[in-house]
Design a protein around this motif. Structure first.
Motif, mmCIF file in Angstrom:
data_model
loop_
_atom_site.group_PDB
_atom_site.id
_atom_site.type_symbol
_atom_site.label_atom_id
_atom_site.label_comp_id
_atom_site.label_asym_id
_atom_site.label_seq_id
_atom_site.Cartn_x
_atom_site.Cartn_y
_atom_site.Cartn_z
ATOM 1 N N MET A 1 55.704 85.938 8.932
ATOM 2 C CA MET A 1 55.708 86.405 7.568
ATOM 3 C C MET A 1 57.131 86.518 7.068
ATOM 4 N N LYS A 2 57.368 85.996 5.885
ATOM 5 C CA LYS A 2 58.688 86.030 5.292
ATOM 6 C C LYS A 2 58.980 87.435 4.761
ATOM 7 N N LYS A 3 60.184 87.922 5.001
ATOM 8 C CA LYS A 3 60.526 89.283 4.625
ATOM 9 C C LYS A 3 61.158 89.381 3.244
ATOM 10 N N TYR A 4 61.608 88.264 2.693
ATOM 11 C CA TYR A 4 62.231 88.307 1.371
ATOM 12 C C TYR A 4 62.069 86.949 0.698
ATOM 13 N N GLU A 5 62.285 86.960 -0.611
ATOM 14 C CA GLU A 5 62.240 85.729 -1.392
ATOM 15 C C GLU A 5 63.371 85.785 -2.408
ATOM 16 N N ILE A 6 64.076 84.669 -2.543
ATOM 17 C CA ILE A 6 65.155 84.574 -3.522
ATOM 18 C C ILE A 6 64.854 83.405 -4.436
ATOM 19 N N ARG A 7 64.778 83.693 -5.725
ATOM 20 C CA ARG A 7 64.556 82.651 -6.725
ATOM 21 C C ARG A 7 65.707 82.688 -7.717
ATOM 22 N N TRP B 1 71.919 96.173 9.304
ATOM 23 C CA TRP B 1 72.959 95.650 8.429
ATOM 24 C C TRP B 1 72.652 96.007 6.979
ATOM 25 N N MET B 2 73.682 96.464 6.270
ATOM 26 C CA MET B 2 73.546 96.798 4.855
ATOM 27 C C MET B 2 74.285 95.748 4.039
ATOM 28 N N LEU B 3 73.674 95.341 2.951
ATOM 29 C CA LEU B 3 74.241 94.347 2.052
ATOM 30 C C LEU B 3 74.484 95.020 0.711
ATOM 31 N N TYR B 4 75.737 94.971 0.222
ATOM 32 C CA TYR B 4 76.030 95.596 -1.064
ATOM 33 C C TYR B 4 77.086 94.809 -1.827
ATOM 34 N N LEU B 5 77.159 95.077 -3.132
ATOM 35 C CA LEU B 5 78.125 94.431 -4.008
ATOM 36 C C LEU B 5 79.306 95.368 -4.195
ATOM 37 N N ASP B 6 80.503 94.872 -3.930
ATOM 38 C CA ASP B 6 81.721 95.677 -4.025
ATOM 39 C C ASP B 6 82.342 95.481 -5.401
ATOM 40 N N VAL B 7 82.558 96.588 -6.108
ATOM 41 C CA VAL B 7 83.117 96.544 -7.456
ATOM 42 C C VAL B 7 84.492 97.180 -7.436
ATOM 43 N N PHE B 8 85.442 96.568 -8.154
ATOM 44 C CA PHE B 8 86.805 97.093 -8.265
ATOM 45 C C PHE B 8 86.911 97.895 -9.541
ATOM 46 N N PRO B 9 87.580 98.956 -9.648
ATOM 47 C CA PRO B 9 88.261 99.690 -8.592
ATOM 48 C C PRO B 9 87.255 100.425 -7.721
ATOM 49 N N ILE B 10 87.764 100.945 -6.624
ATOM 50 C CA ILE B 10 86.877 101.641 -5.698
ATOM 51 C C ILE B 10 86.188 102.767 -6.462
ATOM 52 N N SER B 11 84.902 102.701 -6.485
ATOM 53 C CA SER B 11 84.146 103.690 -7.258
ATOM 54 C C SER B 11 82.742 103.818 -6.707
ATOM 55 N N ARG C 1 69.111 98.161 6.408
ATOM 56 C CA ARG C 1 68.257 97.870 7.564
ATOM 57 C C ARG C 1 67.842 96.410 7.649
ATOM 58 N N LEU C 2 68.776 95.534 7.442
ATOM 59 C CA LEU C 2 68.513 94.105 7.598
ATOM 60 C C LEU C 2 68.934 93.669 8.995
ATOM 61 N N GLU D 1 70.975 90.909 11.251
ATOM 62 C CA GLU D 1 72.247 90.263 10.966
ATOM 63 C C GLU D 1 72.051 88.895 10.311
ATOM 64 N N LYS D 2 71.147 88.110 10.833
ATOM 65 C CA LYS D 2 70.907 86.766 10.292
ATOM 66 C C LYS D 2 70.430 86.833 8.840
ATOM 67 N N GLU D 3 69.496 87.737 8.550
ATOM 68 C CA GLU D 3 68.996 87.894 7.181
ATOM 69 C C GLU D 3 70.102 88.334 6.236
ATOM 70 N N ALA D 4 70.928 89.283 6.676
ATOM 71 C CA ALA D 4 72.011 89.780 5.832
ATOM 72 C C ALA D 4 72.972 88.651 5.461
ATOM 73 N N HIS D 5 73.309 87.803 6.433
ATOM 74 C CA HIS D 5 74.219 86.692 6.161
ATOM 75 C C HIS D 5 73.574 85.645 5.250
ATOM 76 N N GLU D 6 72.293 85.361 5.461
ATOM 77 C CA GLU D 6 71.612 84.382 4.610
ATOM 78 C C GLU D 6 71.559 84.839 3.158
ATOM 79 N N ILE D 7 71.171 86.084 2.944
ATOM 80 C CA ILE D 7 71.073 86.617 1.584
ATOM 81 C C ILE D 7 72.456 86.694 0.941
ATOM 82 N N ALA D 8 73.452 87.141 1.702
ATOM 83 C CA ALA D 8 74.811 87.251 1.170
ATOM 84 C C ALA D 8 75.355 85.890 0.753
#
Length: 161
Positions: A1-7, A117-127, A136-137, A139-146
């Motif tokens: 079963m696929k855990k995520y979908e990206i369109r 593994w946590m995947l997040y978007l880093d915004v400048f300035p640090i905030s 809770r991903l 490692e392979k899933e985190a890298h694929e999505i990123a």
């Protein structure tokens, strides 16, 4: 079963949806209900009111621990990333100017209640404007999505240790 979908809808919109295996709630639900029945059956009617507050707090805490995966999924289950006139929107809410978006970060979490593994978007300035895509991903899933997000946003992927 696929855990995520990206369109990707054109060049300006990406939809990320995570799926949850609802069958994984069966065992925690049975444990929680059986524990509740056990405590109620052990407690005498005279002492039930004395322990009611403690019982409620304990069952809420125990329920949170058992259903923590579901709560985390529910919080991060669906994301619509879109770019409009150099503005970056997440779920149709303005998040930041596109030039402030630094990178897509992957970080390993090893805390008491969550690891993975946590995947997040880093915004400048640090905030506090950083946006968590998913925790809770694997490692392979985190890298694929990123990688897919980095191609869409034209930003680098940064792996933190």
């Amino acid at each position: 079963m696929k855990k995520y979908e990206i369109r990707q809808n054109g060049d300006n919109e990406m939809i990320i949806a995570f799926y949850f295996n609802k069958k994984s709630l069966i065992i925690p639900s049975l444990i929680w209900v059986s524990f509740l029945i056990l405590i109620i059956s052990i407690t005498t009617p005279e002492k039930f009111l004395d322990v009611l507050f403690s019982l409620i707090l304990f069952l809420l805490f125990f329920g949170y621990l058992l259903f923590e995966d579901y709560f985390e999924w529910y919080k991060h289950k669906y994301h619509i990333l879109s770019i409009r006139n150099e503005d970056f929107y997440i779920n149709n809410v303005f998040h930041c100017k596109l030039y402030k978006l630094q990178s897509i970060n992957i970080m390993y979490l090893n805390t008491r209640h969550s690891n993975g593994w946590m995947l997040y978007l880093d915004v400048f300035p640090i905030s506090s404007n950083d946006y968590i895509i998913k925790k809770r991903l694997k490692e392979k899933e985190a890298h694929e999505i990123a990688e897919k997000i980095s191609i869409f946003l034209d930003r680098n992927v940064k792996v933190e240790s």
